[in-house]
Design a protein around this motif. Structure first.
Motif, mmCIF file in Angstrom:
data_model
loop_
_atom_site.group_PDB
_atom_site.id
_atom_site.type_symbol
_atom_site.label_atom_id
_atom_site.label_comp_id
_atom_site.label_asym_id
_atom_site.label_seq_id
_atom_site.Cartn_x
_atom_site.Cartn_y
_atom_site.Cartn_z
ATOM 1 N N ALA A 1 7.233 -20.825 5.527
ATOM 2 C CA ALA A 1 7.664 -19.424 5.437
ATOM 3 C C ALA A 1 7.589 -18.929 3.999
ATOM 4 N N ARG A 2 7.399 -17.643 3.831
ATOM 5 C CA ARG A 2 7.387 -17.012 2.513
ATOM 6 C C ARG A 2 8.247 -15.755 2.569
ATOM 7 N N PRO A 3 8.931 -15.422 1.472
ATOM 8 C CA PRO A 3 9.808 -14.243 1.492
ATOM 9 C C PRO A 3 9.111 -12.969 1.947
ATOM 10 N N GLY A 4 7.845 -12.797 1.559
ATOM 11 C CA GLY A 4 7.117 -11.592 1.914
ATOM 12 C C GLY A 4 6.782 -11.479 3.388
ATOM 13 N N ASP A 5 7.002 -12.571 4.146
ATOM 14 C CA ASP A 5 6.726 -12.521 5.580
ATOM 15 C C ASP A 5 7.762 -11.688 6.330
ATOM 16 N N PHE A 6 8.901 -11.443 5.698
ATOM 17 C CA PHE A 6 10.033 -10.843 6.408
ATOM 18 C C PHE A 6 10.466 -9.571 5.697
ATOM 19 N N ASP A 7 10.269 -8.462 6.356
ATOM 20 C CA ASP A 7 10.650 -7.194 5.748
ATOM 21 C C ASP A 7 11.170 -6.236 6.819
ATOM 22 N N LEU A 8 11.468 -5.025 6.373
ATOM 23 C CA LEU A 8 12.045 -4.029 7.266
ATOM 24 C C LEU A 8 11.151 -3.740 8.459
ATOM 25 N N ALA A 9 9.831 -3.890 8.295
ATOM 26 C CA ALA A 9 8.900 -3.606 9.385
ATOM 27 C C ALA A 9 8.683 -4.808 10.300
ATOM 28 N N SER A 10 8.662 -6.023 9.742
ATOM 29 C CA SER A 10 8.303 -7.200 10.531
ATOM 30 C C SER A 10 9.486 -7.888 11.203
ATOM 31 N N MET A 11 10.666 -7.816 10.606
ATOM 32 C CA MET A 11 11.794 -8.564 11.143
ATOM 33 C C MET A 11 12.222 -8.116 12.546
ATOM 34 N N PRO A 12 12.209 -6.809 12.871
ATOM 35 C CA PRO A 12 12.602 -6.444 14.243
ATOM 36 C C PRO A 12 11.762 -7.136 15.312
ATOM 37 N N GLY A 13 10.463 -7.274 15.066
ATOM 38 C CA GLY A 13 9.614 -7.963 16.040
ATOM 39 C C GLY A 13 9.968 -9.431 16.154
ATOM 40 N N ARG A 14 10.214 -10.066 15.018
ATOM 41 C CA ARG A 14 10.623 -11.476 15.047
ATOM 42 C C ARG A 14 11.942 -11.629 15.796
ATOM 43 N N PHE A 15 12.880 -10.711 15.531
ATOM 44 C CA PHE A 15 14.190 -10.804 16.165
ATOM 45 C C PHE A 15 14.079 -10.614 17.674
ATOM 46 N N ALA A 16 13.240 -9.672 18.085
ATOM 47 C CA ALA A 16 13.063 -9.433 19.517
ATOM 48 C C ALA A 16 12.483 -10.659 20.212
ATOM 49 N N GLU A 17 11.632 -11.396 19.501
ATOM 50 C CA GLU A 17 10.978 -12.568 20.091
ATOM 51 C C GLU A 17 11.843 -13.822 20.009
ATOM 52 N N ALA A 18 12.431 -14.075 18.820
ATOM 53 C CA ALA A 18 13.141 -15.337 18.595
ATOM 54 C C ALA A 18 14.657 -15.205 18.668
ATOM 55 N N GLY A 19 15.167 -13.978 18.582
ATOM 56 C CA GLY A 19 16.607 -13.794 18.526
ATOM 57 C C GLY A 19 17.165 -14.221 17.176
ATOM 58 N N ASP A 20 18.464 -14.381 17.118
ATOM 59 C CA ASP A 20 19.131 -14.809 15.894
ATOM 60 C C ASP A 20 19.056 -16.327 15.808
ATOM 61 N N VAL A 21 18.188 -16.842 14.959
ATOM 62 C CA VAL A 21 17.987 -18.294 14.887
ATOM 63 C C VAL A 21 19.162 -19.010 14.239
ATOM 64 N N HIS A 22 20.146 -18.259 13.730
ATOM 65 C CA HIS A 22 21.369 -18.863 13.195
ATOM 66 C C HIS A 22 22.576 -18.634 14.104
ATOM 67 N N ALA A 23 22.339 -18.215 15.333
ATOM 68 C CA ALA A 23 23.448 -17.893 16.228
ATOM 69 C C ALA A 23 24.356 -19.094 16.473
ATOM 70 N N ASP A 24 23.789 -20.297 16.439
ATOM 71 C CA ASP A 24 24.608 -21.475 16.743
ATOM 72 C C ASP A 24 25.535 -21.880 15.603
ATOM 73 N N MET A 25 25.447 -21.208 14.457
ATOM 74 C CA MET A 25 26.420 -21.463 13.389
ATOM 75 C C MET A 25 27.835 -21.183 13.857
ATOM 76 N N GLU A 26 27.984 -20.204 14.746
ATOM 77 C CA GLU A 26 29.302 -19.727 15.166
ATOM 78 C C GLU A 26 30.155 -20.831 15.762
ATOM 79 N N GLY A 27 29.535 -21.803 16.404
ATOM 80 C CA GLY A 27 30.303 -22.839 17.088
ATOM 81 C C GLY A 27 30.561 -24.080 16.260
ATOM 82 N N GLU A 28 30.251 -24.042 14.971
ATOM 83 C CA GLU A 28 30.366 -25.241 14.128
ATOM 84 C C GLU A 28 31.414 -25.031 13.039
ATOM 85 N N ALA A 29 32.041 -26.128 12.633
ATOM 86 C CA ALA A 29 33.003 -26.110 11.523
ATOM 87 C C ALA A 29 33.080 -27.526 10.953
#
Length: 338
Positions: free
Chosen positions: A261-289
């Protein structure tokens, strides 16, 4: 330019003034584009902010205009947006907004907030962090690829300490790794754990990694910014838009994505599409401590066996017990000759 429009965000009506105002001239993105972005990634950004006192980084005229950080909740805060009271190192306090729904994020975006800076605590217990945040900061002569190499080393260190990290781009040149922890430890204790982890990285790759607070001592290495765990220090939330010409965002990653991955891969235009496809890839943080026992044992061993104690705090912090001299090495007073 339209004066204002009304947006339906999760059943709430949010007023957006001057929706056609250009916020990112290089890309032509407007305030409305910013609002639509936060609606698209709403579940992810709210997960990162929920219950957390949050500082707003505001650019009312866009990235080419003046900006400021707003810690205290705006006076016109709607009654449905909760706040959390936090104390600063100075002893003063502030009530900061705690965005618990997408409408609150869009409401802040209407004020020109691009980046959200949440505290690593929840508003019901602001003295005990529930996230250990490790900031891998490239220094002059290094770049994002060097931060990636260090992040992969960090993953091994965390694993050895019984911890798991969730990586994300900073939206700039660096990487952040968040570890959800049980809220049992104070800010100084969490900072002590971060220092120990940074020193372990430094031992493994002294030519590539440093915990040196003073820039003149860092060289061309990745700085593990342990002071991002000090009270009143925050980092950009996941999915926050950064004030860069390209409108990059702080992008959550899976570990298998980090090498390529590179920082330039993710911006205001590209991230919505990634989110729609992959969802929140950090969602499982919520259940950990996770617990910091092993990291704090490492810190105690460093001090006992190697004489490695505390490191300097940021300049605005009160002097801490056991803290070394807070003076730049090249300016330190040297003993007089006989």
């Amino acid at each position: 330019m339209a004066d204002a429009i009304q947006l339906d965000v999760g059943g709430r009506t949010v007023r957006l003034s001057h929706p056609d105002r250009v916020y990112f001239p290089e890309r032509g993105f407007t305030k409305l584009d910013l609002a639509r972005y936060y609606i698209a990634v709403g579940d992810g950004v709210v997960r990162a902010l929920r219950g957390r006192p949050t500082t707003l980084e505001r650019y009312p005229e866009g990235v080419t205009g003046e900006s400021f950080f707003q810690k205290r909740a705006p006076k016109n805060l709607p009654s449905w947006i909760p706040t959390g009271r936090i104390a600063f190192p100075s002893g003063r306090y502030a009530d900061e907004i705690c965005p618990d729904e997408t409408a609150a994020v869009v409401w802040a975006a209407n004020l020109g907030c691009l980046t959200f800076h949440p505290w690593p605590v929840r508003r019901d217990d602001t003295e005990h962090p529930d996230e250990l945040r490790i900031d891998l900061d490239p220094q002059p002569g290094t770049d994002y690829a060097d931060a990636v190499r260090t992040a992969l080393d960090l993953r091994e260190v965390l694993d050895g300490l019984g911890l798991r990290g969730w990586p994300k781009t900073s939206g700039g040149r660096g990487l952040h790794v968040f570890v959800p922890i049980a809220p049992r430890w104070t800010f100084p204790q969490v900072r002590r754990a971060a220092i120990a982890i940074g020193r372990e990285l430094e031992r493994r790759a002294p030519d590539r990694v440093t915990t040196a607070w003073w820039k003149e001592e860092r060289g061309e290495r990745i700085f593990v910014d342990y002071n991002q765990t000090a009270r009143d220090r925050t980092v950009a939330s996941a999915y926050s838009v950064r004030p860069t010409p390209r409108a990059t965002v702080s992008a959550p990653l899976r570990w298998d994505e980090v090498p390529d991955a590179r920082p330039g891969d993710f911006d205001l235009a590209s991230m919505p599409g990634r989110f729609a496809e992959a969802g929140d890839v950090h969602a499982d943080m919520e259940g950990e401590a996770f617990v910091l026992d092993a990291a704090l044992d490492l810190a105690a061993r460093d001090e006992r066996e190697h004489g490695l104690g505390d490191l300097p705090y940021p300049p605005e912090h009160p002097k801490a017990a056991g803290e070394p001299a807070r003076v730049q090495p090249s300016r330190a007073r040297r003993p007089r000759r006989a």
